[in-house]
Motif scaffolding. Structure first.
Motif, PDB file in Angstrom:
ATOM      1  N   GLU A  96      -4.641   7.043   9.278  1.00 43.88           N
ATOM      2  CA  GLU A  96      -4.672   7.591  10.648  1.00 43.88           C
ATOM      3  C   GLU A  96      -3.429   7.174  11.433  1.00 43.88           C
ATOM      4  O   GLU A  96      -2.994   7.894  12.334  1.00 43.88           O
ATOM      5  CB  GLU A  96      -5.944   7.176  11.395  1.00 43.88           C
ATOM      6  CG  GLU A  96      -7.219   7.836  10.873  1.00 43.88           C
ATOM      7  CD  GLU A  96      -7.121   9.365  10.783  1.00 43.88           C
ATOM      8  OE1 GLU A  96      -6.638   9.998  11.748  1.00 43.88           O
ATOM      9  OE2 GLU A  96      -7.502   9.931   9.728  1.00 43.88           O
ATOM     10  N   GLN A  97      -2.842   6.019  11.075  1.00 42.75           N
ATOM     11  CA  GLN A  97      -1.587   5.598  11.719  1.00 42.75           C
ATOM     12  C   GLN A  97      -0.379   6.307  11.119  1.00 42.75           C
ATOM     13  O   GLN A  97       0.688   6.352  11.724  1.00 42.75           O
ATOM     14  CB  GLN A  97      -1.354   4.098  11.532  1.00 42.75           C
ATOM     15  CG  GLN A  97      -2.343   3.171  12.198  1.00 42.75           C
ATOM     16  CD  GLN A  97      -1.909   1.738  11.894  1.00 42.75           C
ATOM     17  OE1 GLN A  97      -0.873   1.277  12.378  1.00 42.75           O
ATOM     18  NE2 GLN A  97      -2.685   1.046  11.077  1.00 42.75           N
ATOM     19  N   VAL A  98      -0.559   6.815   9.885  1.00 44.85           N
ATOM     20  CA  VAL A  98       0.539   7.515   9.204  1.00 44.85           C
ATOM     21  C   VAL A  98       0.685   8.932   9.763  1.00 44.85           C
ATOM     22  O   VAL A  98       1.800   9.428   9.958  1.00 44.85           O
ATOM     23  CB  VAL A  98       0.267   7.572   7.673  1.00 44.85           C
ATOM     24  CG1 VAL A  98       1.238   8.521   6.983  1.00 44.85           C
ATOM     25  CG2 VAL A  98       0.341   6.176   7.065  1.00 44.85           C
ATOM     26  N   PHE A 149       7.316   2.346   7.376  1.00 51.27           N
ATOM     27  CA  PHE A 149       7.356   0.937   6.970  1.00 51.27           C
ATOM     28  C   PHE A 149       5.957   0.341   7.077  1.00 51.27           C
ATOM     29  O   PHE A 149       5.395   0.264   8.170  1.00 51.27           O
ATOM     30  CB  PHE A 149       8.343   0.155   7.840  1.00 51.27           C
ATOM     31  CG  PHE A 149       8.263  -1.336   7.649  1.00 51.27           C
ATOM     32  CD1 PHE A 149       8.281  -1.899   6.377  1.00 51.27           C
ATOM     33  CD2 PHE A 149       8.169  -2.188   8.745  1.00 51.27           C
ATOM     34  CE1 PHE A 149       8.201  -3.274   6.193  1.00 51.27           C
ATOM     35  CE2 PHE A 149       8.098  -3.568   8.579  1.00 51.27           C
ATOM     36  CZ  PHE A 149       8.105  -4.111   7.290  1.00 51.27           C
ATOM     37  N   PHE A 150       5.397  -0.046   5.939  1.00 52.88           N
ATOM     38  CA  PHE A 150       4.077  -0.655   5.901  1.00 52.88           C
ATOM     39  C   PHE A 150       4.219  -2.158   6.044  1.00 52.88           C
ATOM     40  O   PHE A 150       4.692  -2.846   5.138  1.00 52.88           O
ATOM     41  CB  PHE A 150       3.339  -0.268   4.608  1.00 52.88           C
ATOM     42  CG  PHE A 150       2.971   1.175   4.612  1.00 52.88           C
ATOM     43  CD1 PHE A 150       1.888   1.612   5.366  1.00 52.88           C
ATOM     44  CD2 PHE A 150       3.727   2.117   3.926  1.00 52.88           C
ATOM     45  CE1 PHE A 150       1.557   2.967   5.423  1.00 52.88           C
ATOM     46  CE2 PHE A 150       3.406   3.474   3.971  1.00 52.88           C
ATOM     47  CZ  PHE A 150       2.317   3.891   4.723  1.00 52.88           C
ATOM     48  N   GLY A 195       0.794  -1.239   0.000  1.00 56.20           N
ATOM     49  CA  GLY A 195       0.000   0.000   0.000  1.00 56.20           C
ATOM     50  C   GLY A 195       0.822   1.281   0.000  1.00 56.20           C
ATOM     51  O   GLY A 195       0.296   2.360   0.310  1.00 56.20           O
ATOM     52  N   LYS A 196       2.088   1.187  -0.384  1.00 57.52           N
ATOM     53  CA  LYS A 196       2.964   2.376  -0.386  1.00 57.52           C
ATOM     54  C   LYS A 196       2.401   3.481  -1.285  1.00 57.52           C
ATOM     55  O   LYS A 196       2.270   4.627  -0.867  1.00 57.52           O
ATOM     56  CB  LYS A 196       4.383   1.987  -0.872  1.00 57.52           C
ATOM     57  CG  LYS A 196       5.059   0.930  -0.016  1.00 57.52           C
ATOM     58  CD  LYS A 196       6.480   0.639  -0.484  1.00 57.52           C
ATOM     59  CE  LYS A 196       6.606  -0.009  -1.842  1.00 57.52           C
ATOM     60  NZ  LYS A 196       5.995  -1.359  -1.939  1.00 57.52           N
ATOM     61  N   GLY A 197       2.098   3.119  -2.525  1.00 57.52           N
ATOM     62  CA  GLY A 197       1.616   4.129  -3.482  1.00 57.52           C
ATOM     63  C   GLY A 197       0.301   4.751  -3.041  1.00 57.52           C
ATOM     64  O   GLY A 197       0.109   5.970  -3.144  1.00 57.52           O
ATOM     65  N   THR A 198      -0.593   3.912  -2.532  1.00 59.80           N
ATOM     66  CA  THR A 198      -1.910   4.364  -2.079  1.00 59.80           C
ATOM     67  C   THR A 198      -1.773   5.375  -0.940  1.00 59.80           C
ATOM     68  O   THR A 198      -2.399   6.438  -0.956  1.00 59.80           O
ATOM     69  CB  THR A 198      -2.727   3.137  -1.600  1.00 59.80           C
ATOM     70  OG1 THR A 198      -2.821   2.210  -2.691  1.00 59.80           O
ATOM     71  CG2 THR A 198      -4.095   3.525  -1.114  1.00 59.80           C
ATOM     72  N   GLN A 199      -0.940   5.059   0.038  1.00 62.43           N
ATOM     73  CA  GLN A 199      -0.767   5.965   1.186  1.00 62.43           C
ATOM     74  C   GLN A 199       0.034   7.206   0.789  1.00 62.43           C
ATOM     75  O   GLN A 199      -0.206   8.297   1.320  1.00 62.43           O
ATOM     76  CB  GLN A 199      -0.109   5.227   2.358  1.00 62.43           C
ATOM     77  CG  GLN A 199      -0.989   4.123   2.958  1.00 62.43           C
ATOM     78  CD  GLN A 199      -2.295   4.638   3.571  1.00 62.43           C
ATOM     79  OE1 GLN A 199      -2.317   5.714   4.188  1.00 62.43           O
ATOM     80  NE2 GLN A 199      -3.380   3.893   3.400  1.00 62.43           N
TER      81      GLN A 199
END
Ligand code: UP5
Ligand code: MG
Length: 190
Positions: free
Chosen positions: A179-181, A114-115, A18-22
């Motif tokens: 929300e965690q980011v 880090f996801f 989910g790197k790109g999405t976030q």
């Protein structure tokens, strides 16, 4: 402006974590310039550049493109940008990538995200993506996962030791994950 010291965030995580999405959400909320190393490499393939065919072969095998190629692409984008906040997505993928970046750019990241995502979930997401990526097939995904574990996790551990790592549980709704980011960027609001 260009004269200010860059503020660098590395965004790490396995294939489909989910790197790109976030990153898209971080750009909207915090005004970063998004540099996806994978996208920069795919652009070299599309434009048939000097390294295009080698990059294509490497991506099909789920291996890592030589550091000097990738770092040069990232450096050029950083120089061309008038933003000084960079979100570097999917890089560094190995200790060699990391050391090469720090040497050539002369900077370390301020923050590293880090996801953390279970393998089954990553496989499911990548197989469902359907955007025609040459590496989105089960054989290449297995190779990408192996390379990630062997070479990218040491980079994650390096930044954990330096106290720069923000580890995020990457399963759940996209907005819940964001929300965690947010806490990682406290003070970075635009
Ligand atoms: N999705 C996203 N979030 C979700 C959620 N919370 N719940 C359910 N689904 C979710 O997401 C993947 C899919 O999952 C999408 O369909 C999305 O809608 C859904 P995405 O945000 O695209 O995940 P991301 O982590 O960006 O996955 P990606 O496949 O891009 O990661 P990779 O790291 O594998 O790919 P990248 O483009 O970075 O690299 C590709 C290849 O290039 C590498 O394997 C390597 O060969 C080469 N490379 C280098 O050699 N050097 C580099 O520095 C970079 C790349
Ligand atoms: Mg991506």
């Amino acid at each position: 402006s260009k004269d200010s010291t860059p503020f660098i965030t590395f965004v790490l995580g396995g294939p489909g974590s989910g790197k790109g999405t976030q990153c898209a959400k971080i750009v909207d909320t915090y005004g970063f310039k998004h540099l996806s190393a994978g996208d920069l490499l795919r652009r070299e393939i599309a434009r048939n550049s000097e390294y295009g065919s080698t990059i294509l072969d490497t991506i099909k095998e789920g291996r890592i493109v030589p550091s000097e190629v990738t770092v040069r692409l990232i450096r050029r984008e950083m120089e061309l940008s008038d933003n000084h906040k960079f979100l570097i997505d999917g890089f560094p993928r190995s200790e060699e990538n990391r050391i090469s970046f720090e040497r050539i750019i002369g900077a370390e990241p301020n923050i590293v995200l880090f996801f953390d995502c279970p393998e089954e979930e990553m496989v499911k997401r990548v197989l469902n993506r359907n955007q025609g990526r040459v590496d989105d097939n089960i054989d290449t995904i297995k190779k990408r996962l192996k390379v990630f574990e062997a070479l990218n996790l040491p980079v994650v551990n390096h930044y954990a030791k330096k106290g720069k790592l923000h580890k995020i549980w990457a399963v759940g709704a996209e907005d819940e994950i964001f929300e965690q980011v947010r806490p990682a960027f406290a003070g970075c609001e635009v």
